[in-house]
Design a protein around this motif. Structure first.
Motif, PDB file in Angstrom:
ATOM      1  N   VAL A  86       0.872  -1.167   0.000  1.00 56.52           N
ATOM      2  CA  VAL A  86       0.000   0.000   0.000  1.00 56.52           C
ATOM      3  C   VAL A  86       0.911   1.220   0.000  1.00 56.52           C
ATOM      4  O   VAL A  86       1.799   1.342   0.847  1.00 56.52           O
ATOM      5  CB  VAL A  86      -0.923   0.008   1.238  1.00 56.52           C
ATOM      6  N   LEU A  87       0.718   2.104  -0.970  1.00 53.72           N
ATOM      7  CA  LEU A  87       1.494   3.341  -1.056  1.00 53.72           C
ATOM      8  C   LEU A  87       0.720   4.455  -0.383  1.00 53.72           C
ATOM      9  O   LEU A  87      -0.470   4.637  -0.631  1.00 53.72           O
ATOM     10  CB  LEU A  87       1.754   3.712  -2.518  1.00 53.72           C
ATOM     11  N   GLU A  88       1.416   5.199   0.458  1.00 54.47           N
ATOM     12  CA  GLU A  88       0.813   6.333   1.144  1.00 54.47           C
ATOM     13  C   GLU A  88       1.325   7.616   0.514  1.00 54.47           C
ATOM     14  O   GLU A  88       2.529   7.769   0.287  1.00 54.47           O
ATOM     15  CB  GLU A  88       1.200   6.291   2.620  1.00 54.47           C
TER      16      GLU A  88
ATOM     17  N   THR B 196      -4.242   6.606   0.054  1.00 58.91           N
ATOM     18  CA  THR B 196      -3.412   5.437  -0.225  1.00 58.91           C
ATOM     19  C   THR B 196      -3.904   4.749  -1.497  1.00 58.91           C
ATOM     20  O   THR B 196      -5.052   4.917  -1.897  1.00 58.91           O
ATOM     21  CB  THR B 196      -3.454   4.416   0.933  1.00 58.91           C
ATOM     22  N   VAL B 197      -3.019   3.995  -2.118  1.00 52.90           N
ATOM     23  CA  VAL B 197      -3.366   3.159  -3.272  1.00 52.90           C
ATOM     24  C   VAL B 197      -2.659   1.823  -3.118  1.00 52.90           C
ATOM     25  O   VAL B 197      -1.595   1.729  -2.507  1.00 52.90           O
ATOM     26  CB  VAL B 197      -2.981   3.816  -4.628  1.00 52.90           C
TER      27      VAL B 197
ATOM     28  N   GLU C 168      -3.183   0.533  -8.440  1.00 57.23           N
ATOM     29  CA  GLU C 168      -4.639   0.568  -8.530  1.00 57.23           C
ATOM     30  C   GLU C 168      -5.123   1.893  -7.966  1.00 57.23           C
ATOM     31  O   GLU C 168      -5.112   2.089  -6.759  1.00 57.23           O
ATOM     32  CB  GLU C 168      -5.246  -0.594  -7.733  1.00 57.23           C
ATOM     33  N   GLY C 169      -5.515   2.803  -8.841  1.00 54.50           N
ATOM     34  CA  GLY C 169      -5.977   4.116  -8.390  1.00 54.50           C
ATOM     35  C   GLY C 169      -4.941   5.184  -8.661  1.00 54.50           C
ATOM     36  O   GLY C 169      -3.933   4.950  -9.343  1.00 54.50           O
ATOM     37  N   GLU C 170      -5.205   6.357  -8.114  1.00 55.22           N
ATOM     38  CA  GLU C 170      -4.307   7.498  -8.315  1.00 55.22           C
ATOM     39  C   GLU C 170      -4.076   8.218  -7.008  1.00 55.22           C
ATOM     40  O   GLU C 170      -4.968   8.289  -6.166  1.00 55.22           O
ATOM     41  CB  GLU C 170      -4.920   8.480  -9.313  1.00 55.22           C
ATOM     42  N   LEU C 171      -2.873   8.754  -6.877  1.00 58.35           N
ATOM     43  CA  LEU C 171      -2.559   9.591  -5.730  1.00 58.35           C
ATOM     44  C   LEU C 171      -2.974  11.027  -6.046  1.00 58.35           C
ATOM     45  O   LEU C 171      -3.269  11.374  -7.188  1.00 58.35           O
ATOM     46  CB  LEU C 171      -1.076   9.507  -5.393  1.00 58.35           C
TER      47      LEU C 171
END
Length: 167
Positions: free
Chosen positions: A14-16, A24-25, A49-52
């Motif tokens: 998970v990227l914060e 997060t993504v 998955e998703g965008e920051l």
């Protein structure tokens, strides 16, 4: 293990967002550490998955502030001895984190764990084009050996073109 090639790892993480801790993504990545030759950076493939959060507005504010300075920016010891980064130096620190990520990737092995410890000094270099250029002397903390490694890097940045480590 991949015979005669190296070791491949599959990661789910998970990227914060560093600017918005609540954002997060999910990310998956495959990292291949090549056998034998330590001069080859690990091969990395990833999906997000998703965008920051979009940083265009903050990037242009920072870019305009630096371009409007009467003399080139110079600073030392970011963060300071108390671990603090002043708000006006936060973009310089974030830029160093991104650029040091490239240096870390290029010099990583399975047995290293680098982290940016501090910007010892940074100096803006005058340029005739639209890019911003900074010469950084950073300290990388190698967590396994506990060494502090000084590293000089030259970084080009423009909000439309991103970050490039040229040296």
């Amino acid at each position: 293990d991949i015979d005669d090639v190296g070791h491949k790892y599959h990661l789910d993480l998970v990227l914060e967002d560093v600017l918005d801790k609540d954002s997060t993504v999910n990310c998956t990545a495959e990292v291949l550490y090549h056998l034998g030759n330590k001069n080859i950076a690990p091969a990395v493939q990833f999906t997000i998955e998703g965008e920051l959060k979009n940083t265009d507005e903050a990037d242009y504010i920072f870019y305009s502030r630096i371009k409007s300075l009467e003399k080139e920016l110079a600073a030392e010891n970011i963060p300071d001895s108390h671990g603090s980064v002043s708000p006006e130096m936060e973009p310089i620190h974030l830029l160093a984190q991104v650029a040091s990520g490239y240096v870390i990737w290029q010099n990583s092995t399975e047995n290293t764990k680098f982290q940016l410890a501090q910007i010892k000094h940074v100096k803006q270099v005058k340029r005739s084009d639209d890019c911003l250029e900074f010469d950084y002397m950073i300290l990388l903390h190698e967590m396994v050996s506990q060494e502090i490694i000084p590293w000089q890097m030259t970084v080009l940045w423009h909000p439309q073109h991103g970050v490039q480590v040229t040296q």
